[in-house]
Design a protein around this motif. Structure first.
Motif, PDB file in Angstrom:
ATOM      1  N   ASN A 180     -11.050  -7.665 -27.538  1.00 21.40           N
ATOM      2  CA  ASN A 180     -10.439  -6.776 -28.523  1.00 21.40           C
ATOM      3  C   ASN A 180      -8.960  -7.068 -28.765  1.00 21.40           C
ATOM      4  O   ASN A 180      -8.302  -6.361 -29.527  1.00 21.40           O
ATOM      5  CB  ASN A 180     -10.607  -5.314 -28.100  1.00 21.40           C
ATOM      6  CG  ASN A 180      -9.942  -4.991 -26.767  1.00 21.40           C
ATOM      7  OD1 ASN A 180      -9.698  -5.886 -25.977  1.00 21.40           O
ATOM      8  ND2 ASN A 180      -9.663  -3.737 -26.524  1.00 21.40           N
ATOM      9  N   HIS A 181      -8.430  -8.107 -28.118  1.00 23.50           N
ATOM     10  CA  HIS A 181      -7.039  -8.502 -28.341  1.00 23.50           C
ATOM     11  C   HIS A 181      -6.967  -9.684 -29.310  1.00 23.50           C
ATOM     12  O   HIS A 181      -7.964 -10.328 -29.613  1.00 23.50           O
ATOM     13  CB  HIS A 181      -6.375  -8.893 -27.020  1.00 23.50           C
ATOM     14  CG  HIS A 181      -6.204  -7.756 -26.064  1.00 23.50           C
ATOM     15  ND1 HIS A 181      -7.189  -7.386 -25.175  1.00 23.50           N
ATOM     16  CD2 HIS A 181      -5.165  -6.911 -25.860  1.00 23.50           C
ATOM     17  CE1 HIS A 181      -6.766  -6.361 -24.458  1.00 23.50           C
ATOM     18  NE2 HIS A 181      -5.534  -6.051 -24.854  1.00 23.50           N
ATOM     19  N   THR A 182      -5.746  -9.974 -29.740  1.00 19.77           N
ATOM     20  CA  THR A 182      -5.525 -11.120 -30.615  1.00 19.77           C
ATOM     21  C   THR A 182      -5.679 -12.434 -29.860  1.00 19.77           C
ATOM     22  O   THR A 182      -6.139 -13.436 -30.414  1.00 19.77           O
ATOM     23  CB  THR A 182      -4.113 -11.052 -31.233  1.00 19.77           C
ATOM     24  OG1 THR A 182      -3.980  -9.816 -31.943  1.00 19.77           O
ATOM     25  CG2 THR A 182      -3.868 -12.202 -32.193  1.00 19.77           C
ATOM     26  N   THR A 218     -12.128 -12.943 -31.195  1.00 22.86           N
ATOM     27  CA  THR A 218     -11.033 -12.047 -30.835  1.00 22.86           C
ATOM     28  C   THR A 218     -10.954 -10.897 -31.831  1.00 22.86           C
ATOM     29  O   THR A 218     -11.634 -10.878 -32.862  1.00 22.86           O
ATOM     30  CB  THR A 218      -9.699 -12.812 -30.807  1.00 22.86           C
ATOM     31  OG1 THR A 218      -9.519 -13.490 -32.059  1.00 22.86           O
ATOM     32  CG2 THR A 218      -9.682 -13.825 -29.673  1.00 22.86           C
ATOM     33  N   ASN A 219     -10.093  -9.922 -31.524  1.00 26.24           N
ATOM     34  CA  ASN A 219      -9.953  -8.717 -32.351  1.00 26.24           C
ATOM     35  C   ASN A 219     -11.317  -8.078 -32.627  1.00 26.24           C
ATOM     36  O   ASN A 219     -11.546  -7.508 -33.697  1.00 26.24           O
ATOM     37  CB  ASN A 219      -9.242  -9.038 -33.675  1.00 26.24           C
ATOM     38  CG  ASN A 219      -7.810  -9.495 -33.460  1.00 26.24           C
ATOM     39  OD1 ASN A 219      -7.079  -8.898 -32.679  1.00 26.24           O
ATOM     40  ND2 ASN A 219      -7.425 -10.578 -34.125  1.00 26.24           N
ATOM     41  N   THR A 220     -12.202  -8.189 -31.665  1.00 24.90           N
ATOM     42  CA  THR A 220     -13.555  -7.656 -31.815  1.00 24.90           C
ATOM     43  C   THR A 220     -13.857  -6.742 -30.646  1.00 24.90           C
ATOM     44  O   THR A 220     -13.916  -7.193 -29.495  1.00 24.90           O
ATOM     45  CB  THR A 220     -14.597  -8.790 -31.847  1.00 24.90           C
ATOM     46  OG1 THR A 220     -14.269  -9.703 -32.898  1.00 24.90           O
ATOM     47  CG2 THR A 220     -15.991  -8.236 -32.063  1.00 24.90           C
TER      48      THR A 220
END
Length: 666
Positions: A180-182, A218-220
């Motif tokens: 969930n991070h970049t 990422t970002n997921t």
């Protein structure tokens, strides 16, 4: 240069020149001991055990193995140089040597038997060199040539998830990381400051894993951006390695209600994201572990802006309400930072050198204090943390009546523990905000679901990396429908003599028993007088106990080892006056010459390091070097039992405890 008797006596100070299991130090009669030596029924055997450095390493690295490679005892085959060979051996267990060489608290060094002689071997320093050289040399990892067709979804791109992905790709399984991070890295990136863990180093070691063919999203956030149901449909197994991303608040009145009371995890993430650039004037950190030290050290480096506006208050930045603009250092002042712990300072969980560095940087550390409540003003903001003194004289902490006092604070940071975040995955969490898993890291009653890392039990980076490796093995067995066996008593990546013999082209042949006395007469079950296996079937009297036993210093001949100063890395720890704005890396690596010298201090506990003592001191010339065409690591000497009289001198002078007087015991 010849060694004087005085030098020898100095080296042997505190050690007997022979070892006696019954604890005696004096010979009853020299003559009796010498002339009845041939009456013993015991002869030497060669026993491989695990050294305590390895047994203390939660990743289970073959530390002795790669130290022996660095020092030149074990040599690579083919054209590979020793630096790459050491890297390959190191990363069998842990794909982050450069990272761990810098930030691991090194339980291996605490357990090192060399501590009984002078000082531990600088394992971290050698590991950093191995890792840094690998990045400079562009070494890569290779995935398996065989594709199993199986796909694993890994939720979390921190050290546990990346470790699992690395091992799964080596086994031929596909891996997709959802984070969930970049950027990937988990607590390595968002929990450790850059001056301890340079980002170019971290990125290099992560990219080496990703380049094995690991898919990354990422970002997921699983549970919101993609459902668990979809993962179950698309993948053959799901691994929860999402880490413990939520910090625990203090369980006292006023903490949850005060906006300027925050968690250490949130504080460090805001800093490492680049959002937090200043703190309040008086910061109180509650903890005692490495995370609390990092929070306090970051706060000292950031400093504070006098008369900061509402939007620049650190809690608003940490909570994501705003972000700091680029702050002019000239307008900043040093923050007043206090770290308190329920434990006495000498018993804090943080590494001792980190405590010493924090003190040098101007952080006030107070132990044996327990938070009581948060003192708040009329607006609801915290103005102080009320604490009480603890007495440990009874063996357990007891609050001293009437000892309460207030520590003034503009910001209170709790670094006392962590839990997970389970939005969209609520049915997987336990009552502690973590995930239950068995010793193989399977989630009970959920076939195909696995969990490892901080989400199972928050611990060290090296611990969760080791868990990632074990979990990958478990998943591999799951895909093959293989029953899981008990893990070894000493669960490490260890030297395997059969693998080594295969590597050097000396694999023993397959022996099939012949129901004929002539087979026994011909010696097919043993070795000839030159240490060679008759017919190429046997490994000469070698026993591998490494999966079951750790060798203690009492089994070594410590008098063999001269006292040598450890080669220490230089550290740039700022003083209290220098700390403001000091974000340069603190640790300088050792040069190659010092790395090799330091590796030579390793005593190779439980494995021959080719010192020749047994060959030199054998009075019967019964211990001989293995012929060069069959010699390799772990197979340097052999015993001619037609000459051996069982005098046990070879075992007494073996520095590493590799020779045991065991042959002939019933």
């Amino acid at each position: 240069m010849a060694t004087s008797k005085k030098d020898i006596a100095s080296n042997l100070e505190g050690f007997t020149h022979r070892r006696f299991e019954d604890g005696e130090k004096d010979w009853a009669s020299w003559g009796d001991q010498i002339f009845v030596g041939d009456e013993t029924h015991k002869c030497p055997t060669y026993v491989h055990k695990t050294p305590p450095c390895q047994g203390s390493c939660p990743s289970g690295e073959d530390i002795r193995g790669w130290l022996n490679i660095v020092r030149g005892i074990e040599k690579p085959t083919g054209e590979m140089d020793w630096k790459e060979y050491a890297f390959r051996r190191s990363t069998d267990a842990n794909p982050f040597p450069s990272t761990m060489g810098r930030v691991c608290p090194a339980p291996c060094q605490d357990g090192c038997n060399r501590n009984e002689v002078d000082d531990y071997v600088g394992i971290n320093a050698v590991e950093q060199f191995i890792g840094d050289n690998a990045l400079e040399s562009g070494y890569t990892f290779e995935a398996s040539n065989t594709d199993s067709g199986k796909k694993v979804a890994i939720i979390g791109g921190g050290p546990a998830g990346l470790s699992a992905a690395y091992q799964l790709r080596r086994m031929g399984h596909a891996a997709t990381i959802f984070d969930n991070h970049t950027e990937l890295g988990g607590m390595m990136r968002y929990g450790i400051p850059g001056y301890r863990m340079p980002r170019d180093v971290l990125d290099g070691e992560i990219n080496r894993i990703i380049n094995m063919g690991v898919e990354v999203k990422t970002n997921t956030k699983v549970g919101t951006d993609i459902s668990m149901e979809q993962l179950e449909k698309d993948f053959d197994a799901v691994l929860f390695a999402l880490g413990a991303q939520s910090g625990r608040g203090l369980p006292i009145d006023g903490f949850d209600e005060s906006e300027n009371c925050i968690s250490g995890v949130a504080f460090l993430e805001a800093f490492n994201d680049g959002r937090l650039k200043a703190v309040s004037g008086r910061v109180v950190v509650v903890g005692g572990g490495d995370t609390s030290i990092d929070v306090a050290s970051v706060a000292r480096r950031l400093g504070h802006i006098k008369d900061a506006s509402e939007k620049d208050r650190p809690e608003n930045v940490v909570l994501g309400h705003t972000a700091h603009d680029v702050v002019d250092i000239a307008n900043m002042e040093g923050a007043n930072v206090t770290l308190i712990s329920r434990q006495p300072v000498e018993n804090m969980n943080a590494a001792q050198h980190e405590i010493e560095d924090a003190t040098r940087e101007g952080i006030q550390i107070q132990g044996s204090l327990t938070p009581v409540s948060v003192v708040r003003d009329e607006s609801g903001r915290a103005t102080a943390l009320r604490v009480a003194k603890l007495d440990y004289s009874s063996g357990k902490p007891e609050v001293i009546e009437g000892s309460e006092f207030d520590l003034e604070a503009d910001l209170i940071v709790s670094a006392i523990g962590q839990s997970g975040t389970f939005e969209g995955m609520d049915d997987i969490a336990n009552e502690r905000g973590l995930i239950d898993a068995d010793k193989h890291f399977q989630i009970p009653n959920k076939p195909g679901f696995f969990a490892c890392g901080d989400i199972v039990r928050p611990h060290l980076l090296t611990t969760v990396i080791g868990q990632g490796s074990i979990t990958a093995e478990t998943i591999d067995h799951f895909f093959k429908n293989e029953a899981l066996k008990n893990r070894p008593k000493v669960d490490v990546h260890k030297f395997n003599l059969m693998d080594k013999l295969k590597e050097v082209g000396n694999t023993p042949g397959v022996f099939k028993a012949i129901e004929d006395e002539r087979a026994i007469d011909a010696g097919l079950r043993g070795t000839d007088g030159e240490g060679k296996s008759v017919g190429g079937f046997a490994v000469h009297n070698y026993e591998d106990r490494a999966a079951n036993e750790i060798i203690a210093h009492e089994e070594l001949f410590l008098g063999h080892f001269a006292k040598e100063d450890r080669k220490k890395r230089s550290e740039h720890v700022p003083t209290a006056e220098e700390v403001l704005g000091h974000f340069q890396e603190r640790m300088d690596g050792l040069p190659e010459e010092d790395v090799v010298t330091e590796a030579k201090r390793c005593m190779s506990c439980g494995m021959c390091f080719e010192c020749d003592n047994c060959v030199i001191y054998c009075p019967q010339d019964a211990v001989l070097r293995t012929p060069k065409d069959e010699s390799t690591m772990g197979r340097y000497v052999y015993t001619d039992y037609t000459r051996c009289i069982g005098c046990h001198i070879c075992a007494d002078v073996c520095p590493t405890g590799y020779i045991k007087m065991g042959l002939g015991e019933h």
